[in-house]
Design an enzyme around this catalytic site. Structure first.
Site, PDB file in Angstrom:
ATOM      1  N   CYS A 126       0.812  -1.226   0.000  1.00  0.00           N
ATOM      2  CA  CYS A 126       0.000   0.000   0.000  1.00  0.00           C
ATOM      3  C   CYS A 126       0.842   1.271   0.000  1.00  0.00           C
ATOM      4  O   CYS A 126       1.779   1.406   0.774  1.00  0.00           O
ATOM      5  CB  CYS A 126      -0.919   0.057   1.207  1.00  0.00           C
ATOM      6  N   ARG A 184       5.712  -0.285  -5.496  1.00  0.00           N
ATOM      7  CA  ARG A 184       5.587  -0.981  -4.210  1.00  0.00           C
ATOM      8  C   ARG A 184       4.692  -2.219  -4.308  1.00  0.00           C
ATOM      9  O   ARG A 184       4.731  -3.074  -3.431  1.00  0.00           O
ATOM     10  CB  ARG A 184       4.995  -0.027  -3.152  1.00  0.00           C
ATOM     11  N   TRP A 199      -2.855  -2.837  -1.628  1.00  0.00           N
ATOM     12  CA  TRP A 199      -2.444  -4.230  -1.820  1.00  0.00           C
ATOM     13  C   TRP A 199      -3.314  -5.017  -0.850  1.00  0.00           C
ATOM     14  O   TRP A 199      -3.138  -4.921   0.372  1.00  0.00           O
ATOM     15  CB  TRP A 199      -0.958  -4.359  -1.493  1.00  0.00           C
ATOM     16  N   ASN A 239      -2.387   2.187   5.444  1.00  0.00           N
ATOM     17  CA  ASN A 239      -1.418   1.145   5.093  1.00  0.00           C
ATOM     18  C   ASN A 239      -1.169   0.345   6.362  1.00  0.00           C
ATOM     19  O   ASN A 239      -0.893   0.929   7.404  1.00  0.00           O
ATOM     20  CB  ASN A 239      -0.111   1.816   4.596  1.00  0.00           C
ATOM     21  N   GLY A 240      -1.282  -0.972   6.282  1.00  0.00           N
ATOM     22  CA  GLY A 240      -1.058  -1.799   7.476  1.00  0.00           C
ATOM     23  C   GLY A 240      -2.214  -2.762   7.652  1.00  0.00           C
ATOM     24  O   GLY A 240      -3.020  -2.964   6.738  1.00  0.00           O
ATOM     25  N   GLU A 298      18.038 -18.223  -5.266  1.00  0.00           N
ATOM     26  CA  GLU A 298      17.672 -16.908  -5.797  1.00  0.00           C
ATOM     27  C   GLU A 298      17.190 -17.023  -7.249  1.00  0.00           C
ATOM     28  O   GLU A 298      16.230 -16.364  -7.641  1.00  0.00           O
ATOM     29  CB  GLU A 298      18.877 -15.961  -5.655  1.00  0.00           C
ATOM     30  N   LYS A 339      13.514 -15.890  -8.543  1.00  0.00           N
ATOM     31  CA  LYS A 339      13.276 -14.919  -9.623  1.00  0.00           C
ATOM     32  C   LYS A 339      12.261 -15.476 -10.621  1.00  0.00           C
ATOM     33  O   LYS A 339      11.359 -14.774 -11.055  1.00  0.00           O
ATOM     34  CB  LYS A 339      14.575 -14.585 -10.380  1.00  0.00           C
ATOM     35  N   GLU A 391       8.760 -15.548  -9.069  1.00  0.00           N
ATOM     36  CA  GLU A 391       8.191 -14.218  -8.844  1.00  0.00           C
ATOM     37  C   GLU A 391       7.594 -13.614 -10.102  1.00  0.00           C
ATOM     38  O   GLU A 391       6.514 -13.042 -10.066  1.00  0.00           O
ATOM     39  CB  GLU A 391       9.278 -13.250  -8.334  1.00  0.00           C
ATOM     40  N   HIS A 441      17.839 -36.553  -2.572  1.00  0.00           N
ATOM     41  CA  HIS A 441      16.972 -36.868  -1.431  1.00  0.00           C
ATOM     42  C   HIS A 441      15.543 -36.367  -1.643  1.00  0.00           C
ATOM     43  O   HIS A 441      14.873 -36.017  -0.684  1.00  0.00           O
ATOM     44  CB  HIS A 441      17.574 -36.287  -0.149  1.00  0.00           C
ATOM     45  N   LYS A 465       6.749  -4.706  -3.553  1.00  0.00           N
ATOM     46  CA  LYS A 465       8.171  -4.389  -3.456  1.00  0.00           C
ATOM     47  C   LYS A 465       8.592  -4.284  -2.002  1.00  0.00           C
ATOM     48  O   LYS A 465       9.678  -4.693  -1.622  1.00  0.00           O
ATOM     49  CB  LYS A 465       8.424  -3.059  -4.191  1.00  0.00           C
TER      50      LYS A 465
END
Ligand code: G6P
Length: 620
Positions: free
Chosen positions: A2, A27, A74, A100-101, A493, A497, A500, A516, A615
């Site tokens: 947000c 964001r 968001w 926001n929150g 990573e 990526k 995402e 395994h 973000k």
């Protein structure tokens, strides 16, 4: 996550609010809206979807005035709909707010307010705050408060805040108060921009660029009343306070894509420079070590440290894993990497000779902030490795190191990762030289580090080849990423990526650990990306690669220039320069960033604004 903007002053608020919302798009959000006060009425325009769609709505239903608030949402509570978008209205429209929150006790508040006759129209937690403020406001008026004075508005907010459990950055408009914004924060960032006869407020400094570089960072439990003429600041416990105005050297909006199709691609290609910036002024040739201006720890304190805890989320956590390998190899200090979301509740034993580093691009991640505060509460020295100057974590840490990577706008972090790894390498050199590392070894590290911007430049030349590889594999729905030692975090990573931005299922594993479990997934429809540069473990990784080939799994390898052997086994090879093992993550991560990027583009995904992601994750 947000984003909030607000304006009070002499210009038309709409332009600032919309421009600000565009600047906060990075964001992560799913809907947007603004509210403007004019002629004693508050008009609201809000819509699920992109800010561009809100622009369109305002184009057909114009709205204007000199006081307003805006929001990108968001979704946490309540679906993504026009109705659930902010701003929200309290009572009969006397209060309008953005938030926001997360309000954790909103169900109880809603029940109490419904019993009092308030009608809820949305599925959000925020609406409970709007009605609660409206309720306290109407109580004040019934008690005889002057409706034209700001006092009952402020009082209503002050009576509401202690009843909220959770986190918030809140900005309120009160109907009929044409020159007043009230804002408060607990856990979600807000920054005030100080202008001439005007004031701004936003979730971060981005929207203020070009308007002012004088800012006031609101701290938790502070409430501010802004008018065109003044600022009144109060702290919940300490009463009235004088605001501390800071001048930002440069409030950069940094919003140009500079000819690249996406911010992510631009940021990938910035890495030769951002790595150089992370090292600038920090290499000490005379002493063959690194130096840091802001660690704020004395040499005896640094020598006494017998344990390091690195805490972070997401990509920054992966950088922390590389950091663990670096710090243990060079400084020989036992190092652990903790998810901040676990550390904050886990209560591990931490002695006062433990150094805690919070690694964060944004400096606002709620879990990382909470973990840092928890460690501070226990008397530990906490340092931040952070990109955003003036962010909450940067301000609250006892010391730290900035990345100097510039704004990172693409939601999928790229340049911040390599800058974090660079800073952690410098830290390993610095702490190592205080202990076991010899002068020549320190000199050698410095020489190798200085070569890295050039090596990254060479690595980026693989872009065209990676694009061809992406073309071949973009329709697969499952990927494995496998690497060992320094390249194990790189595998994690790389997989992150891909997940995402292209929404493909991908798993990162230590290559040998594949036996395994994940090997059961290997077949001709599951490509494996092997990170197999030169090094003492190379033959072992090759054995793992053979195991995949034996099961008909397609293999994409990332290997060093000149490695012809791997080309015989792998279906496709992406070559990178040969660098020392501890520096490999800086080069091997780059083709994986590019691979994810090109696959996402081919699948038609919104690379810079991937679905459901934010973000800066400012809620738990
Ligand atoms: C979000 C972002 C990631 C980032 C993570 C941690 O999930 O989408 O890219 O790695 O938060 O963020 P931080 O700002 O603390 O590094």
């Amino acid at each position: 996550m947000c984003g909030i903007v607000g304006y009070v002053g002499h210009r038309d608020a709409t332009d600032f609010l919309l421009e600000g919302l565009h600047r906060l798009e990075y964001r992560g959000y799913d809907s947007a809206g603004i509210a403007i006060q004019r002629d004693r009425e508050i008009g609201i325009r809000k819509k699920a979807g992109r800010v561009q769609e809100l622009d369109g709505l305002i184009g057909t239903q114009p709205i204007g005035g000199r006081l307003g608030i805006g929001h990108t949402r968001w979704a946490t509570h309540g679906e993504t709909t026009d109705l659930n978008s902010h701003p929200h209205v309290g009572g009969n429209g006397e209060v309008v707010l953005v938030h926001n929150g997360v309000i954790e006790n909103y169900v109880a508040l809603r029940t109490q307010l419904q019993d009092l006759g308030y009608v809820f129209r949305t599925g959000t937690d925020t609406e409970a705050v709007a009605h609660l403020v409206a309720h306290h406001y109407s109580e004040q008026i019934k008690l005889g408060a002057d409706e034209t004075s700001p006092e009952p508005c402020l009082k209503a907010v002050e009576l509401t805040l202690p009843k909220l459990k959770g986190t918030y950055g809140l900005v309120f408009l009160f109907r009929g108060h044409e020159d007043m914004l009230i804002a408060s924060r607990a856990g979600s960032p807000l920054v005030i921009g100080v202008g001439e006869g005007e004031h701004f407020i936003a979730s971060d400094a981005g929207p203020l660029a070009g308007y002012t570089n004088e800012v006031i960072y609101l701290s938790d439990h502070e409430t501010v009343m802004l008018s065109s003429k003044g600022i009144e600041l109060k702290h919940r416990d300490n009463g009235r306070m004088s605001p501390s105005v800071q001048t930002l050297d440069q409030v950069s909006s940094d919003t140009s894509r500079e000819g690249y199709d996406h911010y992510m691609l631009k940021e990938i290609f910035e890495q030769p420079h951002t790595i150089e910036n992370a090292m600038r002024g920090r290499l000490d040739d005379d002493e063959a070590t690194a130096k840091f201006g802001g660690l704020n720890l004395t040499v005896p304190e640094l020598r006494r440290a017998d344990r390091i805890v690195l805490t972070a989320c997401g990509t920054s956590w992966h950088a922390g894993l590389v950091g663990e390998y670096l710090l243990e190899e060079f400084s020989r200090i036992p190092t652990e990497v903790e998810y901040a979301s676990e550390l904050r509740y886990r209560n591990p034993p931490l002695s006062n000779s433990t150094m805690v580093f919070s690694i964060t691009q944004s400096g606002e991640t709620a879990d990382t902030l909470a973990a840092m505060r928890e460690c501070q509460r226990k008397g530990l020295s906490t340092m931040a490795i952070c990109n955003v100057v003036g962010s909450t974590i940067a301000r609250e840490a006892d010391g730290g190191v900035y990345l100097h990577a510039g704004s990172e706008i693409g939601v999928a972090s790229t340049k911040a990762f390599t800058s974090q790894v660079t800073v952690l390498t410098l830290l390993a050199l610095y702490l190592g030289r205080m202990r076991h590392l010899s002068y020549p070894a320190g000199q050698r590290m410095i020489r190798r580090l200085r070569e890295m911007p050039e090596k990254i430049e060479q690595t980026l030349q693989c872009n065209d080849l990676v694009k061809e590889v992406a073309q071949k594999y973009y329709q697969y729905n499952n990927f494995l990423y496998l690497g060992r030692l320094y390249n194990f975090p790189v595998a994690l990573e790389g997989a992150l990526k891909l997940k995402e931005i292209s929404y493909i299922h991908a798993e990162g594993y230590p290559a040998a650990e594949m036996k395994h479990g994940p090997i059961a997934l290997v077949d001709e429809n599951t490509p494996s990306v092997f990170i197999a540069p030169n090094g003492h473990i190379y033959p072992k990784v090759m054995s793992n690669l053979e195991e995949v080939k034996a099961r008909k799994g397609p293999v994409i390898a990332v290997a060093c220039h000149g490695d012809e052997k791997i080309a015989e086994l792998a279906d496709d090879v992406i070559y990178v320069p040969d660098v020392e093992e501890y520096l490999q993550p800086l080069v091997t991560s780059i083709p994986l960033q590019l691979l994810a990027y090109h696959i996402a583009c081919l699948r038609g995904c919104d690379v810079d604004k991937p679905r459901n992601l934010a973000k800066s994750v400012t809620v738990e």
